[in-house]
Design a protein around this motif. Structure first.
Motif, short mmCIF file in Angstrom:
data_model
loop_
_atom_site.label_atom_id
_atom_site.label_comp_id
_atom_site.label_asym_id
_atom_site.label_seq_id
_atom_site.Cartn_x
_atom_site.Cartn_y
_atom_site.Cartn_z
N ILE A 13 26.53 13.14 -16.75
CA ILE A 13 27.34 13.26 -17.96
C ILE A 13 28.58 12.39 -17.88
O ILE A 13 28.94 11.69 -18.82
CB ILE A 13 27.72 14.73 -18.21
N LEU A 14 29.23 12.44 -16.70
CA LEU A 14 30.47 11.65 -16.54
C LEU A 14 30.18 10.17 -16.64
O LEU A 14 30.91 9.42 -17.29
CB LEU A 14 31.11 11.98 -15.20
N LEU A 15 29.10 9.73 -15.99
CA LEU A 15 28.77 8.31 -16.02
C LEU A 15 28.34 7.87 -17.42
O LEU A 15 28.69 6.80 -17.90
CB LEU A 15 27.67 8.01 -15.01
N PHE A 16 27.57 8.72 -18.13
CA PHE A 16 27.10 8.38 -19.47
C PHE A 16 28.24 8.30 -20.46
O PHE A 16 28.27 7.45 -21.34
CB PHE A 16 26.08 9.42 -19.93
N SER A 17 29.21 9.17 -20.30
CA SER A 17 30.31 9.20 -21.27
C SER A 17 31.17 7.96 -21.21
O SER A 17 31.80 7.59 -22.20
CB SER A 17 31.20 10.42 -21.00
N GLY A 18 31.21 7.31 -20.02
CA GLY A 18 32.06 6.14 -19.89
C GLY A 18 33.52 6.50 -19.95
O GLY A 18 34.37 5.62 -20.15
N ALA A 19 33.82 7.78 -19.80
CA ALA A 19 35.21 8.22 -19.93
C ALA A 19 35.53 9.18 -18.79
O ALA A 19 35.91 10.31 -19.01
CB ALA A 19 35.43 8.90 -21.28
N LEU A 20 35.38 8.68 -17.58
CA LEU A 20 35.55 9.54 -16.41
C LEU A 20 36.92 10.18 -16.38
O LEU A 20 37.09 11.31 -15.94
CB LEU A 20 35.33 8.72 -15.14
N PHE A 21 37.93 9.46 -16.88
CA PHE A 21 39.28 9.99 -16.84
C PHE A 21 39.85 10.13 -18.26
O PHE A 21 40.92 9.65 -18.58
CB PHE A 21 40.18 9.09 -15.99
N MET A 22 39.09 10.81 -19.11
CA MET A 22 39.54 11.07 -20.47
C MET A 22 40.78 11.96 -20.44
O MET A 22 41.14 12.51 -19.41
CB MET A 22 38.43 11.75 -21.28
N GLY A 223 33.70 22.49 -14.08
CA GLY A 223 32.58 22.68 -14.98
C GLY A 223 31.87 21.38 -15.32
O GLY A 223 31.49 20.63 -14.43
N MET A 224 31.69 21.12 -16.60
CA MET A 224 30.99 19.92 -17.04
C MET A 224 31.86 18.67 -16.94
O MET A 224 31.43 17.58 -17.29
CB MET A 224 30.53 20.10 -18.49
N GLY A 225 33.09 18.82 -16.49
CA GLY A 225 33.91 17.65 -16.22
C GLY A 225 35.07 17.43 -17.14
O GLY A 225 35.86 16.51 -16.94
N ASP A 226 35.22 18.24 -18.19
CA ASP A 226 36.33 17.99 -19.11
C ASP A 226 37.25 19.19 -19.28
O ASP A 226 38.20 19.14 -20.06
CB ASP A 226 35.82 17.53 -20.49
N ASN A 227 37.00 20.26 -18.57
CA ASN A 227 37.88 21.42 -18.63
C ASN A 227 37.97 22.08 -17.26
O ASN A 227 36.96 22.21 -16.56
CB ASN A 227 37.36 22.46 -19.64
N LEU A 228 39.16 22.51 -16.90
CA LEU A 228 39.35 23.23 -15.65
C LEU A 228 39.01 24.69 -15.83
O LEU A 228 39.30 25.29 -16.86
CB LEU A 228 40.82 23.12 -15.21
N ASN A 229 38.38 25.27 -14.82
CA ASN A 229 38.21 26.71 -14.77
C ASN A 229 39.60 27.33 -14.60
O ASN A 229 40.31 27.00 -13.65
CB ASN A 229 37.30 27.08 -13.60
N PRO A 230 40.04 28.21 -15.50
CA PRO A 230 41.40 28.72 -15.41
C PRO A 230 41.72 29.45 -14.12
O PRO A 230 42.84 29.39 -13.62
CB PRO A 230 41.52 29.66 -16.62
N GLU A 231 40.74 30.15 -13.55
CA GLU A 231 40.98 30.84 -12.29
C GLU A 231 41.16 29.85 -11.14
O GLU A 231 42.00 30.04 -10.26
CB GLU A 231 39.83 31.81 -11.98
N TRP A 232 40.38 28.77 -11.16
CA TRP A 232 40.56 27.74 -10.14
C TRP A 232 41.86 26.98 -10.35
O TRP A 232 42.52 26.57 -9.39
CB TRP A 232 39.36 26.79 -10.12
N ARG A 266 37.97 12.84 -7.87
CA ARG A 266 39.07 12.19 -8.61
C ARG A 266 39.14 12.75 -10.03
O ARG A 266 40.23 12.87 -10.60
CB ARG A 266 38.87 10.68 -8.64
N ARG A 267 37.98 13.07 -10.59
CA ARG A 267 37.95 13.59 -11.96
C ARG A 267 38.79 14.86 -12.08
O ARG A 267 39.65 14.98 -12.95
CB ARG A 267 36.50 13.84 -12.39
N TRP A 268 38.54 15.85 -11.21
CA TRP A 268 39.30 17.09 -11.39
C TRP A 268 40.74 16.92 -10.93
O TRP A 268 41.63 17.54 -11.51
CB TRP A 268 38.58 18.27 -10.75
#
Length: 301
Positions: A13-22, A223-232, A266-268
């Motif tokens: 998903i990250l590679l397909f989006s082309g937006a690793l650091f959105m 998660g899927m790369g665009d949101n942090l788990n709030p507990e983590w 690096r993403r998270w």
């Protein structure tokens, strides 16, 4: 879906989006924004690397350092099955490798190492011969308190040398080790892989000297790369001085995917403020291991 299937999906998903650091979400502390794309500038310390015998042919030592270079990994904490793998890497690139001693060798593996004849002598011999800065990563799959005598000796070896135990277990065995000696220095592998994040928080809070690496936790954290788990997110903010990232190259498939694993880390990290990201990427390791870590090490040995 298994962890590795989920991680593979995340990477695609990250590679397909082309937006690793959105654009990352706002931080919980509300004080300053995430580091974002600038995370690429940070050197990384890989706090959970293995160089096991099946990798030696497909990934010679020079290729491992090249992979680190390609991904901005300035230094790595390495343990191997057997220990000869770690020593080969360390001898090839002594300025890039922090060696630690894994007990596994011969017939001694993750499920039986504490029962293996001669284990104490083996550990003492290897610790005397090489500059290991930890004992581990070792597993405690199921706590057997009859192993107390050996663990007391292992703790004594570590304390004598002022080095860490790198422990793969859930919260119970880690708590038990502190019960044997509250001054033992522990790195909790994978932040207790499989342990609920609320229990991770509880153990880290209970033991203020406990360190942890977050290898194999990328999916749990982001998660899927665009949101942090709030507990983590809470765990990472609260214990930002005691966390490090890692790759866990325990099978060759992890070496095959090393670049994607580092990109996931690096993403998270990109979702946190610069000071937090820097600590977890490399500055904590500088303090723990008495090193200077920088991008200047890339391309060197």
């Amino acid at each position: 879906m298994t962890y590795f299937e989920r991680l593979s999906l995340l990477r695609k998903i990250l590679l397909f989006s082309g937006a690793l650091f959105m654009q990352a979400p706002a931080m919980a502390d509300g004080s300053h924004g995430p580091i974002g794309d600038a995370v690429e500038e940070l050197p990384l310390f890989d706090a959970h690397m293995h160089y096991k015998e099946p990798a030696w042919k497909d990934y010679p030592v020079a290729s491992v350092i090249e992979l680190m270079d390609r991904n901005g990994v300035a230094m790595a904490l390495v343990s191997s099955t057997p220990d000869e793998g770690t020593i080969m890497l360390w001898e090839h690139a002594p300025n890039r490798i922090v060696p630690e001693l894994r007990p596994y060798h011969g017939a001694a593996g993750s499920s039986n190492w504490t029962k293996s004849p001669g284990m104490e002598a083996y550990l003492e011999e290897r610790l005397e011969a090489y500059p290991h800065e930890g004992i581990g990563e070792f597993h405690i799959h199921r706590l057997d308190t009859s192993d107390e005598a050996l663990f007391r000796k292992v703790i004594a070896m570590a304390k004598e040398r002022d080095i860490y135990l790198h422990v793969h277990s859930d919260a119970g065995p880690t708590r038990w080790l502190y019960g044997l000696d509250p001054e033992v220095k522990i790195i909790w592998a994978h932040a207790g892989l499989g342990t609920d994040v609320r229990d991770v928080h509880a153990l880290m809070k209970e033991y203020p000297e406990l360190l942890a690496d977050t290898s194999l936790r990328e999916w749990d954290i982001a998660g899927m790369g665009d949101n942090l788990n709030p507990e983590w997110e809470k765990v990472i903010f609260e214990f930002q001085d005691r966390l490090m990232i890692g790759s866990d190259t325990w099978v060759n498939g992890q070496w095959d995917n090393y670049s994607e694993i580092m990109a996931s880390n690096r993403r998270w990290l990109s979702m946190f403020p610069r000071d937090v990201a820097e600590k977890i990427a490399y500055k904590n390791a500088e303090r723990y291991f008495g090193r200077t870590i920088s991008m200047d090490q890339i391309g060197t040995r």
